[in-house]
Design a protein around this motif. Structure first.
Motif, PDB file in Angstrom:
ATOM      1  N   ALA D 196      49.968  30.558  41.402  1.00 48.69           N
ATOM      2  CA  ALA D 196      51.129  31.257  41.944  1.00 48.69           C
ATOM      3  C   ALA D 196      52.099  30.246  42.543  1.00 48.69           C
ATOM      4  N   LYS D 197      51.559  29.297  43.263  1.00 51.25           N
ATOM      5  CA  LYS D 197      52.420  28.321  43.922  1.00 51.25           C
ATOM      6  C   LYS D 197      53.120  27.432  42.899  1.00 51.25           C
ATOM      7  N   LEU D 198      52.392  27.030  41.882  1.00 55.35           N
ATOM      8  CA  LEU D 198      53.010  26.243  40.814  1.00 55.35           C
ATOM      9  C   LEU D 198      54.164  27.000  40.185  1.00 55.35           C
ATOM     10  N   ALA D 199      54.010  28.317  40.106  1.00 55.16           N
ATOM     11  CA  ALA D 199      55.058  29.132  39.499  1.00 55.16           C
ATOM     12  C   ALA D 199      56.165  29.444  40.496  1.00 55.16           C
ATOM     13  N   GLY D 200      56.052  28.916  41.700  1.00 53.34           N
ATOM     14  CA  GLY D 200      57.095  29.151  42.688  1.00 53.34           C
ATOM     15  C   GLY D 200      56.999  30.509  43.377  1.00 53.34           C
ATOM     16  N   ASN D 201      55.859  31.146  43.229  1.00 52.94           N
ATOM     17  CA  ASN D 201      55.673  32.473  43.828  1.00 52.94           C
ATOM     18  C   ASN D 201      55.062  32.316  45.214  1.00 52.94           C
ATOM     19  N   LYS D 202      55.886  32.361  46.225  1.00 56.19           N
ATOM     20  CA  LYS D 202      55.420  31.975  47.548  1.00 56.19           C
ATOM     21  C   LYS D 202      55.661  32.994  48.647  1.00 56.19           C
ATOM     22  N   THR D 203      56.147  34.180  48.294  1.00 58.18           N
ATOM     23  CA  THR D 203      56.376  35.201  49.319  1.00 58.18           C
ATOM     24  C   THR D 203      55.060  35.903  49.672  1.00 58.18           C
ATOM     25  N   PRO D 204      55.064  36.597  50.818  1.00 55.26           N
ATOM     26  CA  PRO D 204      53.837  37.307  51.228  1.00 55.26           C
ATOM     27  C   PRO D 204      53.268  38.232  50.158  1.00 55.26           C
ATOM     28  N   TYR D 205      54.140  38.758  49.318  1.00 53.62           N
ATOM     29  CA  TYR D 205      53.692  39.614  48.216  1.00 53.62           C
ATOM     30  C   TYR D 205      52.530  38.986  47.455  1.00 53.62           C
ATOM     31  N   TYR D 206      52.626  37.685  47.278  1.00 53.56           N
ATOM     32  CA  TYR D 206      51.624  36.997  46.453  1.00 53.56           C
ATOM     33  C   TYR D 206      50.300  36.770  47.164  1.00 53.56           C
ATOM     34  N   HIS D 207      50.293  37.023  48.451  1.00 50.63           N
ATOM     35  CA  HIS D 207      48.997  36.972  49.141  1.00 50.63           C
ATOM     36  C   HIS D 207      48.056  38.016  48.536  1.00 50.63           C
ATOM     37  N   ALA D 208      48.549  39.247  48.400  1.00 50.69           N
ATOM     38  CA  ALA D 208      47.722  40.314  47.821  1.00 50.69           C
ATOM     39  C   ALA D 208      47.485  40.074  46.333  1.00 50.69           C
ATOM     40  N   GLU D 209      48.532  39.631  45.669  1.00 48.50           N
ATOM     41  CA  GLU D 209      48.469  39.419  44.219  1.00 48.50           C
ATOM     42  C   GLU D 209      47.377  38.418  43.828  1.00 48.50           C
ATOM     43  N   THR D 210      47.139  37.461  44.682  1.00 49.50           N
ATOM     44  CA  THR D 210      46.187  36.398  44.347  1.00 49.50           C
ATOM     45  C   THR D 210      44.773  36.678  44.864  1.00 49.50           C
ATOM     46  N   ARG D 211      44.567  37.842  45.429  1.00 49.49           N
ATOM     47  CA  ARG D 211      43.239  38.237  45.908  1.00 49.49           C
ATOM     48  C   ARG D 211      42.966  39.667  45.456  1.00 49.49           C
ATOM     49  N   PRO D 212      42.955  39.934  44.165  1.00 53.97           N
ATOM     50  CA  PRO D 212      42.837  41.309  43.680  1.00 53.97           C
ATOM     51  C   PRO D 212      41.500  41.943  44.067  1.00 53.97           C
ATOM     52  N   ASP D 213      41.487  43.254  44.053  1.00 52.39           N
ATOM     53  CA  ASP D 213      40.277  44.003  44.425  1.00 52.39           C
ATOM     54  C   ASP D 213      39.056  43.594  43.592  1.00 52.39           C
ATOM     55  N   LYS D 214      39.287  43.172  42.373  1.00 51.17           N
ATOM     56  CA  LYS D 214      38.168  42.810  41.513  1.00 51.17           C
ATOM     57  C   LYS D 214      37.421  41.588  42.036  1.00 51.17           C
ATOM     58  N   VAL D 215      38.092  40.728  42.800  1.00 51.47           N
ATOM     59  CA  VAL D 215      37.364  39.579  43.355  1.00 51.47           C
ATOM     60  C   VAL D 215      36.465  40.030  44.503  1.00 51.47           C
ATOM     61  N   GLU D 216      36.828  41.136  45.133  1.00 51.50           N
ATOM     62  CA  GLU D 216      35.909  41.703  46.134  1.00 51.50           C
ATOM     63  C   GLU D 216      34.713  42.352  45.419  1.00 51.50           C
ATOM     64  N   ARG D 217      35.027  43.122  44.387  1.00 50.19           N
ATOM     65  CA  ARG D 217      33.935  43.750  43.639  1.00 50.19           C
ATOM     66  C   ARG D 217      32.948  42.709  43.130  1.00 50.19           C
ATOM     67  N   GLU D 218      33.460  41.637  42.573  1.00 48.29           N
ATOM     68  CA  GLU D 218      32.579  40.601  42.033  1.00 48.29           C
ATOM     69  C   GLU D 218      31.664  40.044  43.122  1.00 48.29           C
ATOM     70  N   ALA D 219      32.261  39.699  44.246  1.00 49.56           N
ATOM     71  CA  ALA D 219      31.473  39.068  45.302  1.00 49.56           C
ATOM     72  C   ALA D 219      30.412  40.033  45.843  1.00 49.56           C
ATOM     73  N   ILE D 220      30.787  41.278  45.981  1.00 51.50           N
ATOM     74  CA  ILE D 220      29.806  42.267  46.467  1.00 51.50           C
ATOM     75  C   ILE D 220      28.682  42.428  45.448  1.00 51.50           C
ATOM     76  N   ALA D 221      29.049  42.568  44.189  1.00 52.84           N
ATOM     77  CA  ALA D 221      28.023  42.704  43.152  1.00 52.84           C
ATOM     78  C   ALA D 221      27.066  41.515  43.200  1.00 52.84           C
ATOM     79  N   ARG D 222      27.626  40.346  43.372  1.00 57.71           N
ATOM     80  CA  ARG D 222      26.805  39.135  43.375  1.00 57.71           C
ATOM     81  C   ARG D 222      25.870  39.086  44.572  1.00 57.71           C
ATOM     82  N   VAL D 223      26.403  39.299  45.748  1.00 52.83           N
ATOM     83  CA  VAL D 223      25.548  39.158  46.925  1.00 52.83           C
ATOM     84  C   VAL D 223      24.454  40.231  46.922  1.00 52.83           C
ATOM     85  N   LEU D 224      24.760  41.393  46.367  1.00 52.57           N
ATOM     86  CA  LEU D 224      23.726  42.430  46.332  1.00 52.57           C
ATOM     87  C   LEU D 224      22.691  42.132  45.250  1.00 52.57           C
ATOM     88  N   ASN D 225      23.103  41.483  44.186  1.00 54.21           N
ATOM     89  CA  ASN D 225      22.134  40.986  43.207  1.00 54.21           C
ATOM     90  C   ASN D 225      21.216  39.941  43.852  1.00 54.21           C
TER      91      ASN D 225
END
Lengths: 464, 464, 464, 464
Positions: D196-225
C-alpha cells in the motif's frame, strides 16, 4: 514410415474405443481403421489398452539431503519410469538459500541433461524471498519452469514463513505460475520431535507420532486462507489424510481454487508399518517419509476424494534411499533417517491393480489421474497427456493380462527395497513409446540411449 | 460412402486438435488426415470446432400442468434443440398418482414417438411408493429409463416424503438407477405462499420471495443426509443458489457421492427481473420458474462451482409457456402462473458466449458440461457425448465467427418470448449431424423428417 | 417463624460462598450471618451445600403408550423426584389427534392435580396443525404452558411434517413460546425397522441399529434450517450424539439461536448394553429408549458440549416401564418394546458423582444444568432455579459426604429396575424444601401430603 | 460499623432481586431485609441496580510504543475506570526481547504501584521462547500473573511463530495459565502494508484495507488448530469479525475449548469511520486500532455471538493516544499512526445503553460479560465478579435513570477525543465501592487516594 498399433483399445481421460493408432515421427497422426501405409511397422496388440504415457508429477532424483544422496539419479530413476509406463517426470530444482533460482535450475540441468530415459521438467523450490526472487519467478516461466514449490515443514531448512507464501502466491498470479505446497506445520513438528528425542523415543514409530494428521490439516487450512486473500490458485502435493481433505473442502466452500495430488503410498499403506514403539526391528524406516503413512480410514477417505473429483493427480514423491547404509543412518534416531521412499516404477501398475481392478476408479479416471490432469495443470498438454491427433506419441501399450508380484529384486529403480514388496500386480507396460521412439518392447528396455528431453512448459492459465 | 469434415478443430471434454473426421453410416470411423475415400462428401469447415452434439439433461415438452399445456411439444422442442446444437434431450415421464410407472412411460412414448428431431430418453418421475413401484424401478431400467426423479416441492402434488426418498434411494442402488432431486422444501413454500396471498401479495415479485434460497439449502442438506444413510448416489437438478452449493460441499466432506446440474438461467439471470413488489408490470412472469432466479452472488458462486468441478452438467429445465394467454393465467395471482421458461434452443450458444468467451470455462469444459458428463452419468456414453471412433456421429460443427442477438422472433422454439431477449450470441451450430444424418446445414433445418429415436440407456454404475 | 440453614455453603449457577440462609413462609428472605430470629428453627448443615431444587425438564408420568401405561404416575414419579433433590418437573401434555390443546391440558391436569410431591408444569405436545391450534397456542401461554413439543419421529402417530414445524415455529415467536423438538427422522426409521423385522432381526440390538445417529443429525439439521427461515429459537430435547452436536454447531455458525438438553443416559451409558445381535438375553430391553444409547465417543462429545456451553439443561426423559410384563411385551419384537427408562430419582446424584467429582463440570455448572438454565428458559425464574432473596425456598441441602450404590431395590420410583444398577453414588439430598416446606429430612420423606402445585409459567422472551 | 445499600435491586450474572446489601470492612456480609446495624451508614438507592464492579480484561496504560507513550497512565486510566463503574482492570506486562518475564513484571509494577484508583492485575506478554521462559511461566503463576498473551501480528516486533505458540500452549497446561491471542496474520499484513505504501496509499482508510477480516480468520483458525494438537484452552482477545467467529465455531465443532473477548468498538462502530481512500481529513486516525473496525454485518454477528454464548467477556483494549500530536505522527503515513483508542471509561455505559436497553442482552448477561466471566476466567472469583456473601465489596450502584451524551470534554480519561463522541448514554455509576471504600459518590470521585491494589490471581483451572 510410421508405426501402427493394431487391435488395441484407445483409452483417454474421457474415451474408450477400439481403433488403430498411427505414429509418424514424434507424433500421433491418425486414429481409425485402415490407416496404415505401405512401409509402416505394424505392431499387433490385441487385448491391450493404448493409454497416454504416464506423468509422475513428483520425483526427487539425485537429491543430496546432507547426510547422503538419493539412491536413484536421473538415469536410474527415468529408466524405472519408462519400464513402469511413465514417459514424463516432473522433478524438483530447489534453491539453496543464498542461491538464485537460475543457479538452482542450472544445477538441476547439470544433473539431468543427457541422461534421462523419459522426458522431464522441473518445479522450482523457493526457500527465501526478496525482490530478485520475485523477478526470477518470471524468468523461470520463460525457462519452462511454470510451477513452484514452497515448504511449510522442515524448519530452519526449506520451510518458509507466511509472508513468503503470501508474496509468492500473489506473484504466481502475475507470472502465470502455479505453486505446490508441502503442507505440514514444521514448527509443531520441530517441538514434537525434540520432545520425543528428549524422552528417548527414537524408533521409526515416532516418525509418524511426531507428525500427526492435524499438522497437515493446519497447514492446508492456512495456505488456503492465504490463497483466498491473495486470490491465487494452489496445488497441494502429497495429500495424506482425511483431516487434510476436510480442510480442502471447507476452503472450496468459500470458493478457493485448489488442485490436489496424492500418492499411491497414502492410498495403499498405513502406519502399522512403522512397527511398535519400542521395536528393535528397524524395518519401519523403509516407510519414513513426510507426511508419514496414516490410518486405514485415511486411505479410504483419499480414495473417496478421488471418486468425488477432489484429488486429481497421482505423483509418487519418489525419493529413494537404500535400507542398508542409508536408512540406517537413523538407526539410533528416527529423525536422522533420510526421508523418502521409491515409487516411480510401480505407480501405473498400482493404480491399475488397486484402482481400476478394485473398482475405485475407471480406466479413464486412471488416465486422467496419472497423466492427463497433470499435463493440463503443468503446461504440457496437448503434447503430453492424451492420445490425440498431433499429440506426442508418448504411448503406453498396457497389457492387462500380465500378472506378477512386486519385489525389489525384479525392479529397475536402483534401491534395495520397495514399500510394495509382495504386492500383487496386474497389467504392465508391454510397449512404451517416447515421442514415437519405441523405448520399451515386450516389457523390456528397447532403447539403450537416454532419449528424454527437457520440457519447456507453458504458463499456468488458472485451470486444469 | 461417407462424409468427411475437413479443416476443423476437434474438441472433446479433454482434447483439442486439428483433424479431419470421417463419418460412415451412423458412426465416426476415422480421425486424422488423408482419411477420405473417393465417393465421400467433403465438407470444408475451416475455422470451426467439431464438438459432440449437445445433451440437454432437463426438458419438459408437451407437459400438461393442469391449467394449461406447455407451448412446446416434442416436435417443436426437439427442432429447437437441433437448431441450437443439441442432439439428445432427456425429458421427464412422470407418474400420476395411482398410475404405474409403465403407464407413465407409455404415455410419454405416445407423445414423443415419431415426432422428435433429435434423439431422446426419459427420466421417470416417481410420486408415490409401494412394493409395486419398487419392482417397476427394475422394469424401467430394462426399458432404458435408468434415471429417476423425486420432487421435494409441490406439496399435495408431486412432493414425496422422506420415507419415499429413502426407500427410492436404497432401491436405486439395487437396480442401477440414479435419482435426480428437485430440492426445495415444499412444506415451507406452501406456508409462505399461503401467507403472501392472504396478505394480498400477488405480483410475480412474490414468487421469488416465497421460495428463498434457504429452502433449497434445506432440501439439499436433507436429501444428502438421507443418501448418506442409504449409501446411494444423488443427482441434484437445477441448482440455483450459493447456499445450496454450500450444503453440497458439506456433504462431500462427509463422503457423499453427489452430481450436480445447473441451468443457464441460474448462471446468467437474477431476481431483479421479477420487478417491484407492487409492480403493475407483469413481465416478471416470464421468469417464474422453480427454483426462482437468485442474486448476482449466486450467479457468481455457481460459475465458481463449475470451475471447481462441483457442478458437472448443464440442463435447461425447458418448460415453455407463452407470455400471452398462458403466463397470464396468473396475472392476478403469482401462484397461478405456470412455472417454467424456454431454453433448449440457446443453451449451447449461452455456454459458449458467456462461459467460454468470458473465460469462465474452457471450450473442453463446455463440451464436458453440455454433453460428455451427461452421457456418462445417464448411460449413453460412448454412443453420445464424444468425438471418437465408433461413437455415434452426433456432431456439431460450431462456427465461432458467427454473431447475432437472441430474440424471440428469430427462435424456433414455439413460444412467444425468450428470457434472453437481446442477449449477444457468439457462435452457432453451422452443421449438425444426428447419427450421421446432416440435420442442420448452414444453420438451417436440412432434414424435414423427424429422425430422432428413443435411447435405451444403460444402468448407472455409480460414477460419471 | 422461619427456618435458618446454618453452616452450609450456598451454591448458585454463579456463586459459592459460606452463609446462613433464612426461609420465611415460602420464600428465601435473607442470606448472611446472624440472620436468625428468636423463634426460628435452626438446622445445622455443616459441610453441606445449599443448592437450588432441581428442575427436571423432561418427564413422562402416567403416560399411556397404547400397549401399556408407564410404571410411574405423578404420585410415585414426583415422590422419587424430591427424594433425589428435584423440586420441579416439567411433564408433557400431548394432543391426541383430533383433540384440542385445551382438552389435552385438561387431561394432564386431571392426572396430576393433588397428587404431586413437587411442583410441576407442562410442555404441550402438538401433533397436528390448523388455525384453531395456532389460536390455542396463545391460550396455552395464558394457561402457563409456555413451551411446546413437536416430534420428528414416530411416523403415523406423533410425527409432524415440515409444514407443521414451520408454522408452529413462526407462531411460537408471536405468542412467546419455545418449541422443543424430538429430533429423529421418523421416515427413515420406519423403513429401517420394517426392513429389520422382515429380515427376522428382532432383538433389542436392532433398536439402536434402526435409529442410527445420522437420523438424529438429519432431523437437527432440518429443524435448524427451518428455524432460520422462520427466525425462531429452538429447543433440542435429549441430544444423544456427536453427529447431532455437529449439526447444532453448523447452524450456530449461521446465527441460529438454539438451546440444547441432554440426559444422564446419553452421558453415561452406551450401546453395548443392548447386547449381541442374536442374544437370547432380553436385558437390552431396559435401555430401549429413543434416541437409543450411542457410543463412548458420543458420551465424550456430549460432556465436551457441556463444557463448551452448547448443552445447557439436563432432563431425564423419565418414562419408566417395568422390565417384567411391560418391557417383555416386546420380547419377540424389539419394535414392540415400550420405549423409555426411569431416571428422575438419580439425576442430581449422577450429575454430582460423574459430573462434578470427575471434573467434567464445576458444582456451579451442575446447578446451572440441573436447575437455573431450565428455570430461565421455561419461565419460572427467579421463583425457581436459584438461591436468592425473594425466590421460592426450593432448596436442596446436599450432603457430599454420603455415599452409596444405586440399586433398584432402594429406589422410590415405582419400577423394577434402574439403568444405573450398581453405579457408585456420591452425595445425596439430605434435606429438601419445597416452597419452604421441609419435604425431605435426613434423606427420607418428611411430608406425606403431596404439596406440589402447578406452575403458571411465563412466556419465553427469546433468551435463557 | 458498616454500610447498607437500601432499596436497590441486586443483579448478578444469574440473579435479579430487590434486597438490601450490607458491607463491612472490605466485604459483603449480608443480603436481605432488616440487616442494618445501629451505627451503619445507610445509603438509599431506590430505583438503582446493585451490580458487581466491572472488570476490564484488556487495557494498556502507560505503554511506550516507541514513537510515543499512551496518553493515559495507570493513574488517569484507573480513575476513568472507576468513574465508569469498573473496579478491576487487567493490563499487560510485555516482555521486551532479551528481557526475562520477571523483569517485565517488575517494570509494570514500577509503573502502577501506588497510583491506581482501582484494583489491577497483569497478563504477561511473551515475545520469545526458550527454556528459561518456560520456567518463568511457572514463576509468573506464583506472582499472581496467571494469564499470558501472544501476538500473531506485529512482525519483527511482538509477533511469535507457531513454534512459540505451540510450546507456550503446552506449557500453559502444565502451569495453570491461560493464553490470550492477538489473532491477525502479521506476515500478510506486512506484505499488504508495504505494498500500500509503495503505491502511495497512506491515508487512514488503508489501515483497514491492509488488515482484512480474513487475516483474523486465518490466525484464529491456526491458533485453534495448534491448541487442538496441544490439548490446551485458548482465549481470543478482541474478536472483531464474523469470519473470525466462524473459525471459532468450526473449531468448537472439533471440541476445542476456547473463550472469546470482544470490545465495544467492534459491536458499535464500523469502518466507514476511516473515511475515503483519498480523504484529506485525518479524523479516521482516531479509529486506527488493530484489528480495525469492520462492517455492519460484523457488528451484528458479534452481538449474535454474545447471544449464543460464544463471546463471554468484554474488554476495551483501551490504548489511548491524543489525536493532536500523537495520532498525527502518522499524518503522512497510516502505518505510523499509534494504534489504539480509549474506552475504559465508557464500557459499562455502552453495554448498558446499547446492550441491555436495545434488547441485545439482559442485564444479567451484562454483568456476566463485563465482570463475572472475567473474574472466573482470570482467577479472581469470588473476590471479584459477583454480589455475594464474603465477596469483596466491589459494588457499582447503577442509576438507570441518568442520561447524557458521551463527549470528550466531559471525560476523565486523559485523552483529547473519544470514539463515541455524541453517543447517547443511559445510566451511570452513581456510587462505586472498591473493597468497601466509597470511591465514587453521586457520580463524582469521592476518594482522592489511589486505593487500588495488585491482585494475585489464582491459576486457571481449565474452565470459566
Amino acid at each position: 514410415m510410421g508405426i501402427v498399433l493394431k487391435g488395441g483399445k484407445v483409452i483417454t481421460a474421457v474415451d474408450s474405443y477400439y481403433s488403430d493408432v498411427r505414429i509418424e515421427g514424434e507424433k500421433i497422426v491418425s486414429i481409425g481403421s485402415n490407416i496404415e501405409k505401405p512401409e509402416d511397422e505394424i505392431i499387433v496388440i490385441d487385448g491391450c489398452y493404448i493409454i497416454p504415457g504416464g506423468i509422475d508429477t513428483h520425483t526427487h532424483f539425485d537429491l543430496d539431503v546432507g547426510s547422503t544422496v538419493t539412491a536413484d539419479n536421473f538415469e536410474s530413476g527415468t529408466k524405472a519410469a519408462i519400464i513402469g509406463g511413465t514417459t514424463t517426470i516432473l522433478d524438483y530444482a530447489t534453491q539453496v538459500k543464498g542461491q538464485t533460482l537460475k543457479e538452482a535450475l542450472k544445477g538441476q540441468h547439470a544433473k539431468s541433461q543427457g541422461v534421462c530415459f523419459c522426458d522431464y521438467g522441473f518445479h522450482m523450490g523457493i526457500t527465501e524471498w526478496n525482490d530478485d526472487i520475485a523477478e526470477e519467478m518470471k524468468d523461470m516461466i520463460n525457462e519452462g519452469v511454470t510451477s513452484f514449490k514452497l515448504y511449510m515443514a522442515y524448519k530452519n531448512n526449506l520451510q518458509v514463513d507466511d509472508g513468503v507464501i503470501f508474496n509468492a502466491l500473489r506473484r504466481s498470479r502475475e507470472v502465470g505460475g502455479l505453486i505446490g505446497f508441502h503442507c505440514e506445520n514444521g514448527d509443531i513438528i520441530e517441538v514434537l520431535v525434540k520432545e520425543a528425542k528428549l524422552a528417548g523415543n527414537k524408533t521409526p514409530y515416532y516418525h509418524a507420532e511426531t507428525r500427526p494428521d492435524k499438522v497437515e490439516r493446519e497447514a492446508i487450512a492456512r495456505v488456503l486462507n492465504l490463497a483466498e486473500v491473495a486470490d491465487a490458485s494452489v496445488f497441494i502435493v502429497h495429500l495424506s489424510s482425511k483431516e487434510g481433505l476436510g480442510s480442502i473442502l471447507e476452503a472450496k466452500k468459500r470458493g478457493v481454487q485448489v488442485y490436489v495430488e496424492t500418492c499411491p503410498q497414502y492410498l495403499l499403506l498405513n502406519d502399522s508399518l512403522y512397527g511398535e514403539k519400542s521395536s528393535s526391528n528397524f524395518e519401519g524406516a523403509k516407510y519414513v517419509m513426510s507426511p508419514p503413512l496414516r490410518k486405514n480410514y485415511d486411505n479410504h477417505a483419499l480414495w473417496n476424494g478421488i471418486k468425488q473429483g477432489e484429488i486429481i493427480t497421482i505423483g509418487t514423491d519418489h525419493c529413494s534411499f537404500n535400507y542398508k547404509k542409508q536408512k540406517e543412518i537413523g538407526i539410533a534416531d528416527f529423525s536422522k533417517i533420510p526421508n523418502g521412499a521409491p515409487g516411480v516404477e510401480h505407480r501405473m501398475a498400482l493404480m491399475y491393480t488397486y484402482g481400476v481392478l478394485r473398482g475405485n476408479i475407471t480406466i479413464n479416471e486412471m488416465v486422467a489421474l496419472t497423466s492427463t490432469n497433470a499435463a493440463k495443470l503443468f503446461g504440457i498438454f496437448p503434447e503430453k497427456g492424451t492420445i490425440a491427433i498431433g499429440s506426442d506419441a508418448d504411448i503406453v501399450v498396457w497389457d492387462p493380462n500380465y500378472s506378477t508380484h512386486i519385489t525389489a529384486d525384479k525392479q529397475t529403480q536402483k534401491v534395495d527395497y520397495t514399500p510394495y514388496e509382495g504386492f500383487k500386480q496386474n497389467g504392465r507396460a508391454l510397449y512404451v513409446f517416447l515421442r514415437g521412439n519405441k523405448v520399451i518392447s515386450k516389457g523390456k528396455l528397447a532403447e539403450s540411449k537416454p532419449l528424454g528431453k527437457y520440457l519447456y512448459r507453458k504458463a499456468f492459465m488458472g485451470r486444469s
